[in-house]
Design a protein around this motif. Sequence first.
Motif, PDB file in Angstrom:
ATOM      1  N   VAL A 151      -6.769 -47.501 -14.228  1.00 34.24           N
ATOM      2  CA  VAL A 151      -7.470 -46.577 -13.330  1.00 34.24           C
ATOM      3  C   VAL A 151      -8.001 -47.347 -12.120  1.00 34.24           C
ATOM      4  O   VAL A 151      -7.889 -46.875 -10.978  1.00 34.24           O
ATOM      5  CB  VAL A 151      -8.610 -45.831 -14.063  1.00 34.24           C
ATOM      6  N   ALA A 152      -8.536 -48.536 -12.335  1.00 36.01           N
ATOM      7  CA  ALA A 152      -9.045 -49.349 -11.224  1.00 36.01           C
ATOM      8  C   ALA A 152      -7.924 -49.715 -10.249  1.00 36.01           C
ATOM      9  O   ALA A 152      -8.123 -49.676  -9.027  1.00 36.01           O
ATOM     10  CB  ALA A 152      -9.724 -50.605 -11.758  1.00 36.01           C
ATOM     11  N   ARG A 153      -6.749 -50.061 -10.770  1.00 39.67           N
ATOM     12  CA  ARG A 153      -5.609 -50.374  -9.886  1.00 39.67           C
ATOM     13  C   ARG A 153      -5.181 -49.137  -9.092  1.00 39.67           C
ATOM     14  O   ARG A 153      -4.883 -49.230  -7.898  1.00 39.67           O
ATOM     15  CB  ARG A 153      -4.446 -50.940 -10.698  1.00 39.67           C
ATOM     16  N   ALA A 154      -5.166 -47.986  -9.746  1.00 43.61           N
ATOM     17  CA  ALA A 154      -4.800 -46.749  -9.046  1.00 43.61           C
ATOM     18  C   ALA A 154      -5.827 -46.428  -7.958  1.00 43.61           C
ATOM     19  O   ALA A 154      -5.459 -46.034  -6.843  1.00 43.61           O
ATOM     20  CB  ALA A 154      -4.692 -45.591 -10.038  1.00 43.61           C
ATOM     21  N   ARG A 155      -7.105 -46.617  -8.258  1.00 41.93           N
ATOM     22  CA  ARG A 155      -8.158 -46.367  -7.261  1.00 41.93           C
ATOM     23  C   ARG A 155      -7.971 -47.284  -6.041  1.00 41.93           C
ATOM     24  O   ARG A 155      -8.209 -46.861  -4.911  1.00 41.93           O
ATOM     25  CB  ARG A 155      -9.538 -46.618  -7.856  1.00 41.93           C
ATOM     26  N   THR A 156      -7.560 -48.522  -6.275  1.00 46.48           N
ATOM     27  CA  THR A 156      -7.336 -49.463  -5.178  1.00 46.48           C
ATOM     28  C   THR A 156      -6.230 -48.966  -4.253  1.00 46.48           C
ATOM     29  O   THR A 156      -6.358 -49.038  -3.027  1.00 46.48           O
ATOM     30  CB  THR A 156      -6.992 -50.857  -5.735  1.00 46.48           C
TER      31      THR A 156
END
Length: 147
Positions: A58-63
């Motif tokens: 999720v953090a990578r997608a948010r980036t």
Amino acid sequence: MTAVSPVAEAIAGLLTLPVWTLPELQALVHAERRPCWDVDPELFFPPDGDGPAVARQVARARTVCAACPVRAACLAVALAPDAAADAGAGDDPDPALYAPDGVWAGLTADERRAVASHWYALRRLAASEDVPVVADSPVDDMLLAVA
């Protein structure tokens, strides 16, 4: 310095949109080259659960979403009512989300659900000056301050 929640930031972004109808929003999203085109689409659909691997995905997608020039429009499209899913909802005041799963515009499905009722209220307010706005949450207070 106080951190802004992803939900409050998303609502503020929605207020900046130049158009609010679904066809115009879709055209706006598709007119720009988006960073999500350059990554595996599976990044935006983490498996169910709360583990550290899901949080990292999720953090990578948010980036990826954070760098998007049409992030607010993408969110508005994701919040659009899904007529097929909503067909049997009866008197439910909140239509089903078009994008019930995955990360869209940097928000998870739960975060988008938190934004949805505010987005629907903003659209009703824009369509009619007779719609009252009542502050009963920190996000509502933010919206009143912007209005």
